[in-house]
Design a protein around this motif. Structure first.
Motif: not given
Length: 313
Positions: A61-75, A117-124
């Protein structure tokens, strides 16, 4: 600060190079030993934005270079009654980022690919980081508050200033309650569209339909119950709160409701990350270098952070 070898992701995991990590009040509860069953040492931080730089086996589901968000719930276990019934936020055997697994006060961290979560590129990275907990828990609490036209927010920090923007976009009248004398937070609330901003010991001009309590102060529960109308709802949104003082039954009577929010689900994240850009959410952030984490936590403890603080490696 401590030097460690770069972690290696296992099956189904990602290694993420961190670009920013928000500073959440839950981190402060962790550092102050106010949460149960803390196993030290632990790296805090669960509002993580970064780039995948290594994937473990069986990650598609993810590849090197993808921007992601990691939340509180991890598993979550996926097997208990709560997971099976669509309530993974109440899982019997969860892992929480920055609490029961290492988090984002670091240069790299490991995450379960299913909970990134995949985040895309919009926003810093800095702008987005507070959305990963303040935004997500704020969103879940807003949904739980129901279709309240007149909404009170007790505590106007990271979560409050994000959810106020969503609530105003939805057409609600937002009333912001802050510490007495916190003119900066009250001014921010008005700038973000609140129709009223004042001290938490003040009463609104008319009863509220619902109130959300973000501040970890148990004494706000009777105050919020007093502020809502018959049939109104008070939502306690924090993971930790000081003891709630006794209060007369009359405050709860007439079918007022008092409920709590626990954690989040992945669907909460997907829903909110879709809504936030539609609502034009702009986070009020101050960035600090990672080696100032302890100083920043002290500022948060003393109410000296306007909006949200974010650490950058």
């Amino acid at each position: 600060m401590e030097e460690r070898p770069d972690p290696i992701p296992g099956e189904g995991q990602l290694r993420v190079k961190i670009g920013a990590c928000g500073v959440c009040r839950t981190d402060l509860h962790l550092v102050d030993a106010e949460l149960p069953d803390i196993r030290y040492p632990i790296v805090p931080g669960h509002e993580i934005v970064g780039r995948v730089d290594l994937v473990g086996p069986n990650v598609t589901t993810h590849a090197p270079g993808d921007r992601v968000g990691i939340p509180w719930l991890g598993f979550t276990c996926g097997k208990c009654r709560f997971c099976r019934e669509g309530m993974e936020n109440l899982c019997d055997a969860p892992l929480f980022t920055g609490y029961t697994r290492d988090g984002g006060y670091a240069t790299h961290t490991i995450a379960d690919a299913r909970y990134a979560f995949p985040l895309g590129e919009a926003g810093s990275d800095v702008e987005i980081a507070p959305l990963l907990c303040a935004g997500l828990i704020g969103w879940r609490s807003l949904v739980l508050a129901g279709p309240a036209d007149r909404l009170g927010l007790y505590g106007f920090g990271a979560a409050g200033h994000i959810i106020a923007q969503v609530a105003v976009w939805q057409g609600r009248s937002v009333h912001a309650f802050t510490r007495r004398g916190d003119a900066a937070a009250q001014d921010l609330a008005r700038r973000l569209g609140a129709v009223w901003a004042g001290s938490s010991d003040e009463a609104p001009d008319e009863p509220l339909d619902a109130a959300i309590i973000y501040a970890p102060a148990g004494e706000l529960v009777p105050a919020a119950l007093r502020a809502v109308r018959k049939g109104g709802r008070v939502v306690c949104a924090g993971i930790h709160m000081t003891d709630i003082p006794s209060f007369p039954y009359d405050l709860l009577w007439q079918e007022r409701q008092l409920v709590s929010v626990a954690n989040l689900t992945r669907q909460d994240g997907l829903d909110f990350l879709k809504v936030a850009p539609q609502a034009g959410v702009r986070t009020e952030t101050t960035a600090f270098p990672l080696d100032q984490a302890n100083e920043v936590l002290g500022m948060l403890r003393n109410g000296q952070i306007l909006g949200a603080a974010v650490l950058t490696p």
